[in-house]
Write a protein that holds these residues in place. Structure first.
Motif, mmCIF file in Angstrom:
data_model
loop_
_atom_site.group_PDB
_atom_site.id
_atom_site.type_symbol
_atom_site.label_atom_id
_atom_site.label_comp_id
_atom_site.label_asym_id
_atom_site.label_seq_id
_atom_site.Cartn_x
_atom_site.Cartn_y
_atom_site.Cartn_z
ATOM 1 N N ARG A 164 2.296 1.841 -3.321
ATOM 2 C CA ARG A 164 1.263 2.371 -4.224
ATOM 3 C C ARG A 164 1.049 3.864 -3.974
ATOM 4 N NH1 ARG A 164 -2.704 -0.790 -7.213
ATOM 5 N NH2 ARG A 164 -4.126 0.732 -8.116
ATOM 6 N N ALA B 293 -5.510 3.280 -6.225
ATOM 7 C CA ALA B 293 -4.537 4.131 -6.900
ATOM 8 C C ALA B 293 -4.985 5.577 -7.017
ATOM 9 C CB ALA B 293 -4.243 3.575 -8.292
ATOM 10 N N LYS C 246 0.833 -1.211 0.000
ATOM 11 C CA LYS C 246 0.000 0.000 0.000
ATOM 12 C C LYS C 246 0.863 1.254 0.000
ATOM 13 C CE LYS C 246 -3.758 0.100 2.446
ATOM 14 N NZ LYS C 246 -4.820 0.227 3.464
ATOM 15 N N TRP D 109 3.929 5.829 -5.378
ATOM 16 C CA TRP D 109 3.901 5.947 -6.834
ATOM 17 C C TRP D 109 2.784 6.838 -7.350
ATOM 18 C CZ3 TRP D 109 4.187 -0.030 -6.989
ATOM 19 C CH2 TRP D 109 5.512 -0.443 -6.809
#
Length: 149
Positions: free
Chosen positions: A26, A86, A23, A29
């Motif tokens: 993510r 995301a 997580k 990113w």
């Protein structure tokens, strides 16, 4: 094995820490917004910390005679956390991190420490206390961040 409940608890936390590791990557990113540079760096620090912690938990499971979980399917089966999305915005990310870290601290307080103390397993108590202390500090900082949103 008389400490099977403790092993099970540690494996649940190993699952939580693995989900958090993914997580945090993510979030690292996909974060966007006015605090990108700060949060991008923060999430990298947190996932590196999480990687060290999940290794400590797995090694503790081995040390007390258990077998740490080691597959994504088992981690997802045993975790008490949810996976990341995301498209989360800064505020949503921080709110989710608060929920996740609070969940882990609650599990340490309500279950983990008691199981370790019942087994007179001071090294596991020490590990859980260290995790709790650091996570409570993170929670304080996450909440302080949201106070200025």
């Amino acid at each position: 094995m008389s400490n099977q409940q403790l092993v099970n608890f540690l494996n649940q936390e190993l699952s939580n820490f693995t989900v958090m590791y993914v997580k945090l990557h993510r979030y690292h990113w996909f974060v966007q917004g006015k605090h990108f540079f700060q949060l991008h760096s923060l999430f990298e620090n947190l996932y590196n910390e999480m990687a060290e912690d999940l290794d400590k938990i797995a090694e503790r499971v081995l040390t007390i005679g258990g077998k740490p979980l080691a597959t994504m399917s088992k981690y997802l089966e045993e975790t008490t956390l949810v996976e990341a999305q995301a498209d989360d915005k800064e505020k949503e990310i921080m709110e989710q991190l608060i929920k996740d870290y609070e969940q882990i601290v609650r599990e340490i307080n309500e279950t983990g420490r008691n199981l370790a103390e019942e087994q007179q397993d001071q090294p596991t108590v020490d590990l859980l206390n260290d995790l709790q202390g650091r996570f409570e500090k993170h929670l304080w900082m996450f909440r302080a961040y949201l106070a200025y949103e």
